[in-house]
Scaffold this active site. Structure first.
Site, PDB file in Angstrom:
ATOM      1  N   TRP A  35       0.785  -1.412   0.096  1.00  0.00           N
ATOM      2  CA  TRP A  35      -0.023   0.004  -0.233  1.00  0.00           C
ATOM      3  C   TRP A  35       0.844   1.386  -0.286  1.00  0.00           C
ATOM      4  O   TRP A  35       0.474   2.484   0.385  1.00  0.00           O
ATOM      5  CB  TRP A  35      -1.011   0.178   1.188  1.00  0.00           C
ATOM      6  CG  TRP A  35      -1.934  -1.274   1.385  1.00  0.00           C
ATOM      7  CD1 TRP A  35      -2.971  -1.236   0.733  1.00  0.00           C
ATOM      8  CD2 TRP A  35      -1.670  -2.315   2.161  1.00  0.00           C
ATOM      9  NE1 TRP A  35      -3.674  -2.610   1.075  1.00  0.00           N
ATOM     10  CE2 TRP A  35      -2.727  -3.100   1.777  1.00  0.00           C
ATOM     11  CE3 TRP A  35      -0.881  -2.964   3.047  1.00  0.00           C
ATOM     12  CZ2 TRP A  35      -2.857  -4.230   2.534  1.00  0.00           C
ATOM     13  CZ3 TRP A  35      -0.790  -3.994   3.639  1.00  0.00           C
ATOM     14  CH2 TRP A  35      -1.939  -4.750   3.382  1.00  0.00           C
ATOM     15  N   HIS A  36       2.195   1.285  -0.397  1.00  0.00           N
ATOM     16  CA  HIS A  36       3.033   2.462  -0.277  1.00  0.00           C
ATOM     17  C   HIS A  36       3.340   2.809  -1.660  1.00  0.00           C
ATOM     18  O   HIS A  36       4.470   3.004  -1.953  1.00  0.00           O
ATOM     19  CB  HIS A  36       4.272   2.102   0.472  1.00  0.00           C
ATOM     20  CG  HIS A  36       4.101   1.831   2.173  1.00  0.00           C
ATOM     21  ND1 HIS A  36       4.702   1.650   2.924  1.00  0.00           N
ATOM     22  CD2 HIS A  36       2.726   2.145   2.692  1.00  0.00           C
ATOM     23  CE1 HIS A  36       4.173   1.327   4.243  1.00  0.00           C
ATOM     24  NE2 HIS A  36       2.871   1.810   4.130  1.00  0.00           N
TER      25      HIS A  36
HETATM   26  C1  LIG Z   1      -4.684   0.320   3.580  1.00  0.00           C
HETATM   27  C2  LIG Z   1      -3.535   1.333   3.561  1.00  0.00           C
HETATM   28  C3  LIG Z   1      -2.905   1.569   4.873  1.00  0.00           C
HETATM   29  C4  LIG Z   1      -1.773   2.241   4.736  1.00  0.00           C
HETATM   30  N1  LIG Z   1      -1.199   2.375   5.884  1.00  0.00           N
HETATM   31  C5  LIG Z   1      -0.272   3.257   6.346  1.00  0.00           C
HETATM   32  C6  LIG Z   1       0.186   3.640   7.740  1.00  0.00           C
HETATM   33  O1  LIG Z   1      -0.031   3.157   8.609  1.00  0.00           O
HETATM   34  N2  LIG Z   1       1.195   4.731   7.439  1.00  0.00           N
HETATM   35  C7  LIG Z   1       1.500   5.440   6.464  1.00  0.00           C
HETATM   36  O2  LIG Z   1       2.459   6.227   6.596  1.00  0.00           O
HETATM   37  N3  LIG Z   1       1.059   4.940   5.286  1.00  0.00           N
HETATM   38  C8  LIG Z   1       0.111   4.129   5.113  1.00  0.00           C
HETATM   39  N4  LIG Z   1      -0.401   4.030   3.669  1.00  0.00           N
HETATM   40  C9  LIG Z   1       0.203   4.728   2.690  1.00  0.00           C
HETATM   41  C10 LIG Z   1      -0.469   6.193   2.675  1.00  0.00           C
HETATM   42  O3  LIG Z   1      -1.769   6.292   3.232  1.00  0.00           O
HETATM   43  C11 LIG Z   1      -0.202   6.755   1.378  1.00  0.00           C
HETATM   44  O4  LIG Z   1       1.219   6.795   0.992  1.00  0.00           O
HETATM   45  C12 LIG Z   1      -0.649   8.260   0.998  1.00  0.00           C
HETATM   46  O5  LIG Z   1      -1.968   8.290   1.519  1.00  0.00           O
HETATM   47  C13 LIG Z   1      -0.259   8.720  -0.317  1.00  0.00           C
HETATM   48  O6  LIG Z   1      -0.858  10.114  -0.189  1.00  0.00           O
HETATM   49  P1  LIG Z   1      -1.532  10.856  -1.474  1.00  0.00           P
HETATM   50  O7  LIG Z   1      -1.844  11.973  -1.138  1.00  0.00           O
HETATM   51  O8  LIG Z   1      -0.040  10.817  -2.310  1.00  0.00           O
HETATM   52  O9  LIG Z   1      -2.277   9.618  -2.181  1.00  0.00           O
HETATM   53  P2  LIG Z   1      -4.070   9.530  -1.686  1.00  0.00           P
HETATM   54  O10 LIG Z   1      -3.745   9.954  -0.291  1.00  0.00           O
HETATM   55  O11 LIG Z   1      -4.107   8.059  -2.046  1.00  0.00           O
HETATM   56  O12 LIG Z   1      -4.822  10.541  -2.351  1.00  0.00           O
HETATM   57  C14 LIG Z   1      -5.220  10.602  -3.474  1.00  0.00           C
HETATM   58  C15 LIG Z   1      -6.737  11.293  -3.660  1.00  0.00           C
HETATM   59  O13 LIG Z   1      -6.896  11.290  -4.962  1.00  0.00           O
HETATM   60  C16 LIG Z   1      -8.306  11.107  -5.241  1.00  0.00           C
HETATM   61  N5  LIG Z   1      -8.362  10.833  -6.795  1.00  0.00           N
HETATM   62  C17 LIG Z   1      -7.939   9.862  -7.309  1.00  0.00           C
HETATM   63  N6  LIG Z   1      -7.965  10.168  -8.494  1.00  0.00           N
HETATM   64  C18 LIG Z   1      -8.749  10.927  -8.970  1.00  0.00           C
HETATM   65  C19 LIG Z   1      -9.635  11.549 -10.118  1.00  0.00           C
HETATM   66  N7  LIG Z   1      -9.521  11.045 -11.083  1.00  0.00           N
HETATM   67  N8  LIG Z   1     -10.146  12.781  -9.684  1.00  0.00           N
HETATM   68  C20 LIG Z   1     -10.370  13.240  -8.443  1.00  0.00           C
HETATM   69  N9  LIG Z   1      -9.848  12.350  -7.295  1.00  0.00           N
HETATM   70  C21 LIG Z   1      -9.131  11.567  -7.591  1.00  0.00           C
HETATM   71  C22 LIG Z   1      -8.232   9.659  -4.655  1.00  0.00           C
HETATM   72  O14 LIG Z   1      -9.739   9.452  -4.273  1.00  0.00           O
HETATM   73  C23 LIG Z   1      -7.728  10.152  -3.181  1.00  0.00           C
HETATM   74  O15 LIG Z   1      -8.838  10.936  -2.119  1.00  0.00           O
HETATM   75  C24 LIG Z   1      -1.526   2.910   3.727  1.00  0.00           C
HETATM   76  C25 LIG Z   1      -2.179   3.052   2.504  1.00  0.00           C
HETATM   77  C26 LIG Z   1      -3.293   2.207   2.598  1.00  0.00           C
HETATM   78  C27 LIG Z   1      -4.357   2.192   1.342  1.00  0.00           C
END
Ligand SMILES: Cc1cc2nc3c(=O)[nH]c(=O)nc-3n(C[C@H](O)[C@H](O)[C@H](O)COP(=O)(O)OP(=O)(O)OC[C@H]3O[C@@H](n4cnc5c(N)ncnc54)[C@H](O)[C@@H]3O)c2cc1C
Ligand SMILES: *[C@@H]1O[C@H](CO)[C@@H](O)[C@H](O)[C@H]1NC(C)=O
Ligand SMILES: *[C@@H]1O[C@H](CO)[C@@H](O)[C@H](O)[C@H]1NC(C)=O
Ligand SMILES: *[C@@H]1O[C@H](CO)[C@@H](O)[C@H](O)[C@H]1NC(C)=O
Ligand SMILES: *[C@@H]1O[C@H](CO)[C@@H](O)[C@H](O)[C@H]1NC(C)=O
Ligand SMILES: *[C@@H]1O[C@H](CO)[C@@H](O)[C@H](O)[C@H]1NC(C)=O
Length: 646
Positions: A558-559
């Site tokens: 999930w990373h």
């Molecule tokens: C089950 C799980 C457990 C995890 N546990 C941990 C943990 O304990 N500690 C930790 O550090 N990390 C953890 N992670 C990883 C961490 O949550 C992610 O690395 C982090 O959330 C990434 O942030 P981001 O902003 O890059 O993407 P995201 O947080 O994934 O945000 C992307 C957002 O964009 C939206 N989106 C996507 N496509 C579109 C589109 N076309 N139009 C509009 N909106 C869109 C999505 O719906 C989402 O809300 C975990 C991840 C998961 C899935």
């Protein structure tokens, strides 16, 4: 407990509350005192439950009035990073910001630490993307499935359903970004400035140790002491270091989640901003360009297709899978591949090429005796008493936590502090006797699910997950077609690089070493191996056996990061520059986990949020610099006078 069971449990406990508190009471004889007390308890429980799931805490979801609306900034994706970018940009009162999020408001289960797992397979709250099956990795998964690349889909993104673990990465990570990769602005002291801003807003805490987890932590500490492993010299918040710790900072307070959406968007002063619009259930389809400038985005809202125009900049924060996918759909990516799908290439950039993840190899240790765990096992998180404790005792009790500890080691020299840790022992999860195990959750083959349950019918198990902190293998994200509704085409390369396989072999040998410690032997701990016929035909415990085991059991963690890699201008691997601007187009940045050139040492949520603080600052600085220069030069460029093409 399985996800479906958790969902049922949640509704059951709410029903139970009502039934035990009101039904039957009135029918009994009572002088009034008893009934009044029970009624008061019921009212207190219900009011706490209502406050927990209060949707008016979140920014009101905006309904666009017109087909096209324009804003100074548009942020696509309201996840861990996007929530911060939108909040920071809209601090400027004279600037308008639109945040487009494909998902919904976080549901009640997102708020309660121990229930968020029930969202992990729910398509309303997750994008359940999977790689194409191949013969080399994740072979234990169900027939027809490849490696799992699941990611969150709701306001707050991963931060709304993840494990809440907050690890900023190590000083060595960022020294490398700055001095080997030459990325200005990303050295450890500089990213720490962003981390401090972030931490001020998040108000981190530690996950409370439940009695059982405390007992497990003791066991691991004892084994680590007996092996004379190094102990951490600094708190995890100061950067990942060698050794084990249970003092893990967490984006949670009293069992209630503190995602970046809650801390940056759901605050009253932010909700009151008229210059920030949050649009939920709005899914970006592709970006719109005017010449070389990103001018807006086309998105769907229910059955409507709408446009939003960005006067200054468009910021992609859709996460490592979907930011890359959106660039590809918009003509930014490997040109030949795009042309083959009928997409007119705009910029030939290696989008999707540096996708990677820590991966995780779960190893299972069976307890040979009770080992003192029975006495300390706490009440089930789903028992009505746990629910009442959680609601009435400031979110305490088993629903509030469930994690024990993590460790960082150099797998080549576990006793030393040489170099950097290359192995993360992510979680010490206890699976009680009679429990359903973890294989169904992970989507493994039915015969493996059955075998794990059969083993758990006899004895409890400890699950140790090994993850690569310095993975060399790179996966790849492409498009299946030009249709934005199709999931991306992912080619997983978990442990494809021999160096990664060697590190995982050392992880296995290290766990076998732990099994020789008096601490582990006192508990009669022994490796439990899942039945993998292709591997079981090989010499037991040989490297060949374990390499086969790795091909089956080393899974997605999930990373996901790295698909829109940050690099210097002359580096052909780059998609964005060190100020997160997409190469070769104007007014477009990627600000999320996608930009990491190399994954950090530890879970990725904190770095994704730090990147957002950095990105928002850079956007503001660059605008002010350009505005100052424009005033000087008296330029009259009007970005809105050229017709859109898409
Ligand atoms: C089950 C799980 C457990 C995890 N546990 C941990 C943990 O304990 N500690 C930790 O550090 N990390 C953890 N992670 C990883 C961490 O949550 C992610 O690395 C982090 O959330 C990434 O942030 P981001 O902003 O890059 O993407 P995201 O947080 O994934 O945000 C992307 C957002 O964009 C939206 N989106 C996507 N496509 C579109 C589109 N076309 N139009 C509009 N909106 C869109 C999505 O719906 C989402 O809300 C975990 C991840 C998961 C899935
Ligand atoms: C829900 O939140 C709103 C705004 O923050 C508040 O006015 C209201 O009292 C809350 N309701 C409950 C049941 O806590
Ligand atoms: C917005 O206000 C800031 C100061 O608060 C100023 O620096 C900036 O130039 C203003 N921008 C616009 C577009 O007015
Ligand atoms: C679109 O959805 C709206 C509201 O759900 C509905 O009233 C309308 O009929 C739909 N239009 C089409 C073309 O499906
Ligand atoms: C644990 O305790 C329960 C009840 O207290 C008992 O039924 C069970 O046999 C115990 N298990 C072990 C392994 O001691
Ligand atoms: C681990 O330690 C060995 C031996 O001291 C050293 O050569 C190696 O570079 C270290 N590994 C890492 C990843 O730093």
């Amino acid at each position: 407990m399985r996800a479906s069971e958790q969902r049922v449990a949640l509704s059951l406990w709410l029903l139970l509350l009502l039934a035990t508190c009101s039904g039957g009471v009135a029918a009994q004889q009572s002088n009034g005192v008893g009934v009044a007390l029970i009624e008061a308890a019921r009212a207190a429980l219900l009011s706490e439950a209502a406050a927990l799931s209060n949707s008016s805490d979140w920014p009101a979801s905006y309904e666009p009035g017109q087909l096209s609306e324009s804003y100074d900034y548009i942020v696509v994706g309201g996840g861990s990073a996007g929530s911060i970018v939108a909040s920071r940009l809209s601090e400027q009162r004279n600037v308008s910001v639109l945040l487009l999020e494909a998902g919904a408001q976080p549901p009640l289960e997102s708020d309660i630490y121990a229930l968020s797992g029930s969202l992990h397979h729910d398509e309303r709250y997750m994008w359940l993307d999977e790689a194409q099956p191949n013969g080399n990795c994740c072979l234990a998964r169900r027939a027809g499935s490849g490696c799992n690349w699941w990611h969150a889909r709701m306001l707050g993104g991963g931060g709304s359903l993840n494990g809440n673990i907050y690890v900023p990465g190590s000083a060595a990570n960022f020294r490398r970004w700055r001095w080997q990769l030459q990325l200005k602005g990303w050295d450890w002291p500089q990213v720490q400035v962003a981390y401090r801003r972030l931490q001020q807003q998040l108000q981190l805490n530690f996950l409370p140790l439940q009695p059982l987890e405390a007992q497990l932590a003791k066991l691991i500490y004892a084994a680590a002491r007996e092996l004379q492993l190094p102990r951490p010299r600094q708190p995890l918040l100061m950067g990942s270091d060698f050794g084990y710790t249970h003092d893990v900072p967490a984006t949670v307070q009293q069992g209630r989640r503190r995602s970046s959406a809650r801390q940056y968007l759901a605050q009253p002063q932010v909700r009151a901003r008229s210059n920030l619009r949050v649009l939920l259930a709005a899914q970006a389809q592709r970006l719109l360009f005017k010449r070389q400038r990103a001018a807006g985005v086309q998105y769907t809202l229910g059955n409507r297709t709408l446009r939003a125009l960005a006067k200054r900049e468009l910021v992609l924060s859709a996460g490592a899978l979907n930011s890359a996918k959106l660039l590809l759909l918009s003509g930014i990516g490997p040109a030949a591949e795009l042309r083959a799908l009928g997409i007119q290439p705009l910029r030939d950039l290696p989008v999707g090429r540096n996708l990677h993840d820590h991966g995780m190899l779960p190893l299972f240790l069976r307890f040979g005796n009770d080992c003192g765990l029975n006495a300390s096992s706490s009440r089930s998180a789903y028992a009505p008493a746990s629910v009442a404790e959680y609601l009435l005792q400031q979110q305490r009790g088993p629903l509030a936590a469930g994690f024990s500890m993590m460790g960082f080691i150099n797998s080549s020299a576990p006793h030393s502090r040489d170099g950097q840790p290359d192995l993360h022992i992510v979680a010490h999860t206890f699976m009680p006797r009679g429990s359903a195990g973890s294989f169904e959750y992970l989507g493994l083959r039915p015969e493996l699910v059955t075998a794990q349950r059969a083993a758990l019918a006899q004895a409890p198990m400890l699950q140790l997950m090994g993850s690569l902190l310095l993975p060399k293998s790179r996966s790849k994200l492409q498009l299946r077609s030009a249709d934005p509704q199709q999931p991306p085409l992912i080619s997983s390369a978990y442990a494809a690089d021999p160096a990664d396989r060697a590190t995982l072999l050392r992880f296995i040998r290290y766990v076998q070493l732990m099994l020789t410690t008096p601490a582990f032997q006192r508990c009669g701990l022994q490796l439990w191996l899942p039945p993998l016929p292709a591997c079981d035909a090989l010499t037991p415990d040989s490297d060949d056996y374990w390499l086969c085991h790795i091909r089956h059991m080393f899974l997605g963690a999930w990373h996901a990061v790295g698909s829109c890699r940050m690099a210097t201008r002359n580096d052909p691997r780059g998609v964005v520059d060190e100020r997160l601007r997409v190469f070769g187009v104007q007014g477009l940045r990627v600000v999320d986990a996608s930009i990491m050139p190399e994954i950090t040492a530890g879970n990725t949520n904190a770095p994704a949020m730090m990147i957002a603080e950095q990105g928002a600052r850079m956007i503001r600085e660059d605008y002010n610099r350009a505005a100052a220069a424009a005033t000087l030069a008296e330029t009259t460029e009007q970005p809105n006078d050229i017709p859109l093409y898409d």
